[in-house]
Structure formats: structure tokens, C-alpha cells
Design a protein around this motif. Structure first.
Motif, PDB file in Angstrom:
ATOM      1  N   LEU A 276      75.925  99.264  30.623  1.00  0.00           N
ATOM      2  CA  LEU A 276      74.854 100.267  30.599  1.00  0.00           C
ATOM      3  C   LEU A 276      74.243 100.367  29.199  1.00  0.00           C
ATOM      4  O   LEU A 276      73.019 100.333  29.032  1.00  0.00           O
ATOM      5  CB  LEU A 276      75.405 101.628  31.032  1.00  0.00           C
ATOM      6  N   ILE A 277      75.104 100.476  28.207  1.00  0.00           N
ATOM      7  CA  ILE A 277      74.636 100.625  26.831  1.00  0.00           C
ATOM      8  C   ILE A 277      73.870  99.377  26.373  1.00  0.00           C
ATOM      9  O   ILE A 277      72.853  99.473  25.674  1.00  0.00           O
ATOM     10  CB  ILE A 277      75.826 100.904  25.888  1.00  0.00           C
ATOM     11  N   GLU A 278      74.361  98.201  26.779  1.00  0.00           N
ATOM     12  CA  GLU A 278      73.688  96.946  26.403  1.00  0.00           C
ATOM     13  C   GLU A 278      72.250  96.909  26.897  1.00  0.00           C
ATOM     14  O   GLU A 278      71.394  96.275  26.284  1.00  0.00           O
ATOM     15  CB  GLU A 278      74.462  95.751  26.968  1.00  0.00           C
ATOM     16  N   ARG A 279      71.984  97.574  27.997  1.00  0.00           N
ATOM     17  CA  ARG A 279      70.633  97.584  28.557  1.00  0.00           C
ATOM     18  C   ARG A 279      69.835  98.811  28.108  1.00  0.00           C
ATOM     19  O   ARG A 279      68.781  99.113  28.668  1.00  0.00           O
ATOM     20  CB  ARG A 279      70.697  97.528  30.081  1.00  0.00           C
ATOM     21  N   GLY A 280      70.335  99.522  27.099  1.00  0.00           N
ATOM     22  CA  GLY A 280      69.597 100.647  26.541  1.00  0.00           C
ATOM     23  C   GLY A 280      69.689 101.932  27.330  1.00  0.00           C
ATOM     24  O   GLY A 280      68.858 102.838  27.131  1.00  0.00           O
ATOM     25  N   PHE A 281      70.678 102.062  28.205  1.00  0.00           N
ATOM     26  CA  PHE A 281      70.838 103.295  28.973  1.00  0.00           C
ATOM     27  C   PHE A 281      71.328 104.404  28.047  1.00  0.00           C
ATOM     28  O   PHE A 281      72.271 104.196  27.278  1.00  0.00           O
ATOM     29  CB  PHE A 281      71.835 103.081  30.111  1.00  0.00           C
ATOM     30  N   PRO A 282      70.715 105.599  28.099  1.00  0.00           N
ATOM     31  CA  PRO A 282      71.111 106.683  27.187  1.00  0.00           C
ATOM     32  C   PRO A 282      72.570 107.088  27.363  1.00  0.00           C
ATOM     33  O   PRO A 282      73.010 107.360  28.491  1.00  0.00           O
ATOM     34  CB  PRO A 282      70.169 107.824  27.572  1.00  0.00           C
ATOM     35  N   ALA A 283      73.313 107.147  26.284  1.00  0.00           N
ATOM     36  CA  ALA A 283      74.733 107.486  26.351  1.00  0.00           C
ATOM     37  C   ALA A 283      74.961 108.892  26.880  1.00  0.00           C
ATOM     38  O   ALA A 283      75.984 109.153  27.532  1.00  0.00           O
ATOM     39  CB  ALA A 283      75.366 107.336  24.963  1.00  0.00           C
ATOM     40  N   ASP A 284      73.999 109.813  26.620  1.00  0.00           N
ATOM     41  CA  ASP A 284      74.203 111.185  27.077  1.00  0.00           C
ATOM     42  C   ASP A 284      73.981 111.337  28.581  1.00  0.00           C
ATOM     43  O   ASP A 284      74.195 112.414  29.134  1.00  0.00           O
ATOM     44  CB  ASP A 284      73.286 112.151  26.315  1.00  0.00           C
ATOM     45  N   ARG A 285      73.576 110.247  29.258  1.00  0.00           N
ATOM     46  CA  ARG A 285      73.427 110.290  30.713  1.00  0.00           C
ATOM     47  C   ARG A 285      74.577 109.575  31.420  1.00  0.00           C
ATOM     48  O   ARG A 285      74.522 109.341  32.614  1.00  0.00           O
ATOM     49  CB  ARG A 285      72.097 109.655  31.137  1.00  0.00           C
ATOM     50  N   ILE A 286      75.602 109.216  30.632  1.00  0.00           N
ATOM     51  CA  ILE A 286      76.809 108.622  31.193  1.00  0.00           C
ATOM     52  C   ILE A 286      77.925 109.654  31.111  1.00  0.00           C
ATOM     53  O   ILE A 286      78.354 110.033  30.016  1.00  0.00           O
ATOM     54  CB  ILE A 286      77.223 107.350  30.430  1.00  0.00           C
ATOM     55  N   LEU A 287      78.375 110.125  32.247  1.00  0.00           N
ATOM     56  CA  LEU A 287      79.442 111.118  32.306  1.00  0.00           C
ATOM     57  C   LEU A 287      80.708 110.443  32.822  1.00  0.00           C
ATOM     58  O   LEU A 287      80.649 109.468  33.567  1.00  0.00           O
ATOM     59  CB  LEU A 287      79.052 112.268  33.228  1.00  0.00           C
ATOM     60  N   THR A 288      81.863 110.958  32.424  1.00  0.00           N
ATOM     61  CA  THR A 288      83.128 110.391  32.873  1.00  0.00           C
ATOM     62  C   THR A 288      83.982 111.456  33.529  1.00  0.00           C
ATOM     63  O   THR A 288      83.888 112.650  33.214  1.00  0.00           O
ATOM     64  CB  THR A 288      83.910 109.760  31.707  1.00  0.00           C
ATOM     65  N   ALA A 289      84.823 111.005  34.462  1.00  0.00           N
ATOM     66  CA  ALA A 289      85.761 111.894  35.149  1.00  0.00           C
ATOM     67  C   ALA A 289      87.032 111.114  35.417  1.00  0.00           C
ATOM     68  O   ALA A 289      87.023 109.876  35.463  1.00  0.00           O
ATOM     69  CB  ALA A 289      85.153 112.392  36.453  1.00  0.00           C
ATOM     70  N   ARG A 290      88.139 111.832  35.589  1.00  0.00           N
ATOM     71  CA  ARG A 290      89.411 111.167  35.835  1.00  0.00           C
ATOM     72  C   ARG A 290      89.847 111.229  37.287  1.00  0.00           C
ATOM     73  O   ARG A 290      90.730 110.479  37.703  1.00  0.00           O
ATOM     74  CB  ARG A 290      90.501 111.791  34.946  1.00  0.00           C
ATOM     75  N   ASN A 291      89.240 112.120  38.069  1.00  0.00           N
ATOM     76  CA  ASN A 291      89.628 112.282  39.473  1.00  0.00           C
ATOM     77  C   ASN A 291      88.499 112.957  40.239  1.00  0.00           C
ATOM     78  O   ASN A 291      87.450 113.288  39.668  1.00  0.00           O
ATOM     79  CB  ASN A 291      90.922 113.107  39.583  1.00  0.00           C
TER      80      ASN A 291
END
Length: 361
Positions: A313-328
């Protein structure tokens, strides 16, 4: 990889085969659920020798066949009781230097078309280059070829789909025939591969004199397989459930479907793909790259497991603040609650067993 020992006993060939490093069959397409071992005669006739039961990437199978000359291959299949091998050939035998016997050429892919009588009709997908090659062979052998495909550009097609659009209701499209007849169709199914199958059925039905209007009701009644690009609409939010899919090709196709939806934000929720062996990280990175061109928000399930997707995602210039993470699943719900609005389209791509979930401390 695999190894097979073949012995002739009283005119019957006994085969003892062992296979290793087998991963999930779904990596070859969401429709493939298992592996099948085949013997192919020199004239191209296929014999199903049995299903490979995979445990920890390994499988063993003992089989017998009256064939005295054959090639052996393994294919990915939708179920074990198929009578013809798919094009998803996973393994094919090679002859070792110390093998005793005679090498003969075996032709398997053309068997069905070759079995048609002179003047018989073959309905062929014009969007597949391999199928087009087989179509040319069929014509040269005196068969009648009926082509179908998709696209706005007129081609030498008996049946063509145009004006294809996807929505929460499924896929709408217009069927145009080679003789100028046209009709609007609607199906609950999504994805160009499903549309391609519908076009094949339409082309075949027309050969039996079924008019286009009579096919519309049957096409509209087709139901999607559960949780395979299944669409649900809840509270003004469109949810595309593709959680039974865990392979690179199927994931790319799911993104193609998501891209066709218009309206609110397109949101991907995924733990990525597992059990792909040495290609796993690279395929997940490519998945992230493809998602960057389609999605407005991405929720990754498992910070470590999904790191290659984030990298893509980052390699293609996707904004980091639009990537959310979850564990479950509970954390996924929390992340979505903060960003989802009516009109948004959510793609749930793949679902991992609990053993893959990352536990926080």
C-alpha cells in the motif's frame, strides 16, 4: 513436488505416489477446493485416480489403472468427483533417466473438443487466449465454433456482454448477439468469471433455439455461493463477503468487483492470505499494491501477518493514516465504527482461523 512408482502387475499398472509442499488449492482460484491425481492416455483420455488428502502439506495415494502408457498429473479442482482435469495443472510427471519404457506424446487439453463429431459445435471463451487457440484447432478439424466474450468493441462473437455494471443488487449487463439481437440482463452474481459462465450458458442455449428473453428469468434467479462475493446491504452500508477466498487470483478479482461500486468510501477489511509457501509475502505485497488503486480505507487484521500488504500500500502512495490495524474481530468492529458511513462499500476479503490471530498483551 511429488514422486510416483509405477509397476505392471498382471496387466494392471499399480501407482504409489507421494507428494510434498502442497498448499491450499484455493491459491489457484476461489473455485478450487481440492487436488485430484490423473492418468492421461496417449490419445488424451483422462482417468481420475483419486483425491489427494493433504495433511501438513503432504499426501500419499495408491491407485491402479489398466492404462499401459500414460502421463500423470495433479490438478486443482472444485470437488473430487470431476471427470475431466481443469486447466489448473499443479504437477506433471517428468521421465527420469533411469526410467524403463517408451516415451509417447500425450494430449489432454484438447480431448473434449476433439471428441466432437464432424460438424459438432464448440462454445468457446474468446476472452481466454488459450481457449482461442483451441478454437482455431477446432475449426481446422471441421468443428463449428461459437465464441462468447465481454467488451464494448464489436468482435466476431455470437454472444457479447456490454454495459456491465455492479451494485448491491448484483451485476447488470446487456447481451448482444452476432445477428443483432439484444436484451438487458440482471444477476445477483458478481465478478467477471461468473459473467463469463453466464455468457457460455447463453451461447449454448441459443444453439438450442432458446430466445434471449426466456433466459433472463433463469439468470436473475442464480444465487451466489455463500460468502463468496456475497452482497448484503445493512443500514445503507453495502457489505461484500468474500471470506471463503484465500488465493491471489481470487483476491485480485474481488478488488475488481469493489472498484465497480460507486457511492461512498470503498473499505477493505482483510487478514491477507496464508499457506502460500515461499510466495506468501510477495503475493500479499502485490495485493496491497492493487488495493491502493481501489480502496479509500484499509483495515488490516494482524499487524505482523499483514505487514507485506501495508508495504505494498505504502509503495503505491496510499496514505498511512488510512491504514488501520486490528488484532481480532472485536477490534475490527471498533475500527469500522469510527470510519464507516451510510453509502460505504465494505469488502471482507478472507478470514483466518483463530490460530493466526495475533494476541495482544
Amino acid at each position: 513436488f511429488g514422486i510416483a512408482a509405477v509397476k505392471n502387475k498382471a496387466g494392471v499398472m499399480e501407482i504409489k505416489a507421494e507428494f510434498d509442499s502442497l498448499t491450499a488449492a484455493t491459491q489457484f482460484g476461489s473455485e478450487y477446493l481440492t487436488y485430484v491425481f490423473w492418468a492421461i492416455s496417449p490419445d488424451g483420455r483422462a482417468t481420475n485416480l483419486g483425491e489427494l488428502i493433504v495433511k501438513d502439506g503432504q499426501s500419499r495415494l495408491n491407485a491402479k489403472t489398466p492404462l499401459q502408457a500414460m502421463t500423470l498429473l495433479v490438478t486443482a479442482e472444485p470437488y473430487f468427483a470431476v471427470t475431466q482435469p481443469s486447466d489448473a495443472v499443479v504437477m506433471e510427471n517428468v521421465v527420469r533417466g533411469d526410467t524403463v519404457g517408451t516415451v509417447e506424446r500425450v494430449e489432454a487439453k484438447y480431448e473434449l473438443l476433439a471428441a466432437l463429431p464432424a460438424g459438432g459445435t464448440a462454445v468457446v471463451n474468446a476472452d481466454d487466449p488459450v481457449c482461442l487457440t483451441l478454437a482455431e484447432r477446432s475449426r481446422a478439424d471441421g468443428k463449428r465454433v461459437v465464441l462468447y466474450g465481454m467488451g464494448e468493441t464489436p468482435r466476431d462473437l455470437a454472444v457479447r456482454a456490454t454495459e456491465v455494471q455492479s451494485s448491491a443488487r448484483g451485476t447488470s449487463f446487456r447481451v448482444v448477439t452476432g445477428d443483432g439481437e439484444a436484451a438487458a440482463f440482471q444477476t445477483r452474481l458478481l465478478g467477471r468469471w461468473n459473467l463469463s459462465n453466464i455468457l457460455a450458458a447463453v451461447a449454448a442455449a441459443r444453439e438450442f433455439g432458446v430466445p434471449l428473453p426466456a433466459m433472463r428469468e433463469a439468470v436473475a434467479a442464480l444465487a451466489p455461493a455463500p460468502k463468496r462475493l456475497e452482497v448484503r446491504e445493512e443500514g445503507g452500508i453495502v457489505k461484500i463477503l468474500d471470506v471463503a477466498n484465500a488465493n491471489p487470483r481470487g483476491a485480485q478479482m474481488a478488488l475488481e468487483v469493489l472498484a465497480q461500486f460507486q457511492g461512498g468510501s470503498r473499505i477493505l477489511i482483510t487478514p491477507g492470505m496464508v499457506e502460500l509457501g515461499p510466495i506468501e509475502a510477495e503475493e500479499n505485497r502485490r495485493f496491497g499494491q492493487a488495493a491502493a488503486a481501489v480502496c479509500d480505507q484499509v483495515v488490516l487484521v494482524g499487524p505482523e501477518q499483514t505487514r507485506p500488504i501495508r508495504d505494498g500500500l505504502i509503495e503505491r502512495g496510499f496514505p498511512a493514516d488510512r491504514i488501520l490495524t486490528a488484532r481480532n474481530a472485536d477490534e475490527v468492529a471498533d475500527r469500522l465504527a469510527a470510519i464507516v458511513r451510510p453509502g460505504d462499500i465494505l469488502l471482507y476479503e478472507n478470514r483466518l482461523p483463530d490460530t493466526y490471530l495475533e494476541i495482544g498483551t
